[in-house]
Design an enzyme around this catalytic site. Structure first.
Site, PDB file in Angstrom:
ATOM      1  CG  HIS A  37      48.168  68.027  34.823  1.00 48.41           C
ATOM      2  ND1 HIS A  37      47.346  69.019  34.338  1.00 48.41           N
ATOM      3  CD2 HIS A  37      48.205  67.073  33.863  1.00 48.41           C
ATOM      4  CE1 HIS A  37      46.903  68.685  33.141  1.00 48.41           C
ATOM      5  NE2 HIS A  37      47.402  67.499  32.825  1.00 48.41           N
ATOM      6  CG  ASP A  39      47.394  63.814  32.548  1.00 46.70           C
ATOM      7  OD1 ASP A  39      46.781  64.758  32.012  1.00 46.70           O
ATOM      8  OD2 ASP A  39      48.620  63.827  32.764  1.00 46.70           O
ATOM      9  CG  MET A  41      44.466  59.431  29.834  1.00 46.41           C
ATOM     10  SD  MET A  41      46.000  58.863  29.110  1.00 46.41           S
ATOM     11  CE  MET A  41      47.092  60.225  29.547  1.00 46.41           C
ATOM     12  CG  HIS A  70      44.112  67.034  30.809  1.00 46.63           C
ATOM     13  ND1 HIS A  70      45.309  66.766  30.187  1.00 46.63           N
ATOM     14  CD2 HIS A  70      43.235  67.283  29.805  1.00 46.63           C
ATOM     15  CE1 HIS A  70      45.155  66.844  28.876  1.00 46.63           C
ATOM     16  NE2 HIS A  70      43.903  67.148  28.619  1.00 46.63           N
ATOM     17  CG  MET A  72      43.101  63.799  27.883  1.00 48.25           C
ATOM     18  SD  MET A  72      44.817  63.324  28.162  1.00 48.25           S
ATOM     19  CE  MET A  72      44.841  63.365  29.945  1.00 48.25           C
ATOM     20  N   GLY A 146      47.540  61.200  25.531  1.00 48.79           N
ATOM     21  CA  GLY A 146      47.443  59.752  25.735  1.00 48.79           C
ATOM     22  C   GLY A 146      48.612  59.174  26.513  1.00 48.79           C
ATOM     23  CG  ASP A 177      49.245  68.253  29.444  1.00 51.42           C
ATOM     24  OD1 ASP A 177      50.301  67.645  29.688  1.00 51.42           O
ATOM     25  OD2 ASP A 177      48.114  67.822  29.766  1.00 51.42           O
ATOM     26  N   GLY A 178      52.567  68.601  27.706  1.00 47.22           N
ATOM     27  CA  GLY A 178      53.218  67.638  26.823  1.00 47.22           C
ATOM     28  C   GLY A 178      54.618  68.052  26.412  1.00 47.22           C
ATOM     29  N   GLY A 179      55.601  67.250  26.792  1.00 42.54           N
ATOM     30  CA  GLY A 179      56.975  67.501  26.357  1.00 42.54           C
ATOM     31  C   GLY A 179      57.617  68.743  26.949  1.00 42.54           C
ATOM     32  N   GLY A 199      55.426  65.921  33.236  1.00 42.42           N
ATOM     33  CA  GLY A 199      55.410  64.591  33.822  1.00 42.42           C
ATOM     34  C   GLY A 199      56.818  64.058  33.915  1.00 42.42           C
ATOM     35  CB  SER A 200      59.088  62.509  31.401  1.00 44.54           C
ATOM     36  OG  SER A 200      58.010  62.458  30.534  1.00 44.54           O
TER      37      SER A 200
HETATM   38  C1  DX5 Z   1      49.366  63.556  27.961  1.00 39.90           C
HETATM   39  C2  DX5 Z   1      49.069  64.103  29.353  1.00 39.90           C
HETATM   40  C3  DX5 Z   1      50.200  64.870  29.938  1.00 39.90           C
HETATM   41  C4  DX5 Z   1      51.423  64.049  30.135  1.00 39.90           C
HETATM   42  C5  DX5 Z   1      52.601  64.930  30.044  1.00 39.90           C
HETATM   43  O1  DX5 Z   1      48.226  63.020  27.443  1.00 39.90           O
HETATM   44  O2  DX5 Z   1      47.949  64.971  29.295  1.00 39.90           O
HETATM   45  O3  DX5 Z   1      49.828  65.517  31.136  1.00 39.90           O
HETATM   46  O4  DX5 Z   1      51.436  63.365  31.321  1.00 39.90           O
HETATM   47  O5  DX5 Z   1      53.719  64.134  30.143  1.00 39.90           O
HETATM   48  P1  DX5 Z   1      55.177  64.604  29.697  1.00 39.90           P
HETATM   49  O6  DX5 Z   1      55.497  65.807  30.515  1.00 39.90           O
HETATM   50  O7  DX5 Z   1      56.000  63.408  30.039  1.00 39.90           O
HETATM   51  O8  DX5 Z   1      55.103  64.896  28.238  1.00 39.90           O
HETATM   52 ZN    ZN Z   2      47.380  66.402  31.013  1.00 45.40          ZN
END
Ligand code: DX5
Ligand code: ZN
Length: 233
Positions: A37, A39, A41, A70, A72, A146, A177-179, A199-200
């Site tokens: 994935h 990202d 931005m 993705h 953004m 973000g 996507d996210g958390g 991600g994390s």
């Molecule tokens: C947020 C991104 C995500 C982000 C997810 O804007 O689109 O892809 O990296 O990160 P985690 O998994 O750490 O929430």
């Molecule tokens: Zn993303």
């Protein structure tokens, strides 16, 4: 209800070492991820900057699985061809990024990529209802886009359930996507999601020198999601 689809884990390289994308990608793929994935931005649609098509083209040869880009960014349309030429397999644009998402999705498929549409947490599921015949993926943002490492927004689980019902038998992925982590993955998998961006939760504790930890993290998230799918099916 349709059978659950195989869970796919898509680590976000937003949490990787930006000076070492090639080796980071090799590490997560060797450790069993399904997609990569990416990202993008722009510091305008979201309050952060990452990279553009040139970086995507540079990392493309390192990706053996699927390059899931993705976007953004706003506007989106002027950049679609560049990301397609950079080798993106899937290009996802936000429904909130402009007034003409229908045209944007046409342009993505026209450029030869699979088309995804993303929804911010405040955007209702109904906003994609009339787009379902032109997308391969719906991305539900479970944080405000973000930044990595934010807290999962629980109210989005109901949106995933609505989308699952709306999509029916169409071959459309629901991506989260996210958390996403071992606690939240089962919640969205049980609601009908099949692609989990993390991600994390994937990169934590590991490195290209110690990639086994990436593998453990991927397996833990996948197992938690698959168990939840089994109880839902
Ligand atoms: C947020 C991104 C995500 C982000 C997810 O804007 O689109 O892809 O990296 O990160 P985690 O998994 O750490 O929430
Ligand atoms: Zn993303």
């Amino acid at each position: 209800m349709t059978n659950p689809r195989p869970i796919k884990i898509a680590p976000s390289i937003l949490s990787a070492d930006f000076a070492d994308f090639g080796r980071e990608i090799r590490a997560i793929e060797d450790q069993g991820c399904d997609w990569v994935h990416v990202d993008v931005m722009d510091g305008h649609f979201v309050p952060n900057l990452t990279f553009g098509p040139k970086t995507c083209a540079a990392i493309r040869p390192h990706i053996k699985t699927v390059m899931d880009v993705h976007l953004m960014i706003a506007p989106v349309d002027p950049y679609i061809d560049a990301f397609a030429e950079a080798g993106a397999d899937i290009i996802t644009a936000h429904v909130e990024a402009g007034p003409h998402i229908h045209r944007t999705l046409q342009a993505i498929r026209g450029a030869g990529a699979k088309a995804g549409v993303a929804l911010n947490p405040g955007t209702p599921a109904a906003h994609v209802e009339h787009l379902l015949d032109m997308v391969d993926l719906v991305c539900v943002m479970t944080v405000n886009p973000g930044f990595g490492g934010q807290k999962f927004i629980e109210s989005q689980i109901a949106k995933v359930r609505q989308l699952r019902a709306m999509i029916g038998d169409r071959p459309i992925h629901i991506e989260i996507d996210g958390g996403v982590d071992p606690r939240t993955a089962p919640l969205v998998a049980a609601a009908g999601a099949d692609v989990l961006v993390a991600g994390s939760a994937v990169f934590t504790g590991g490195s290209v020198e110690a990639p086994e930890r990436y593998g453990e993290n991927i397996r833990t998230i996948r197992q938690a999601a698959e168990q939840a799918q089994a109880s839902w099916a």
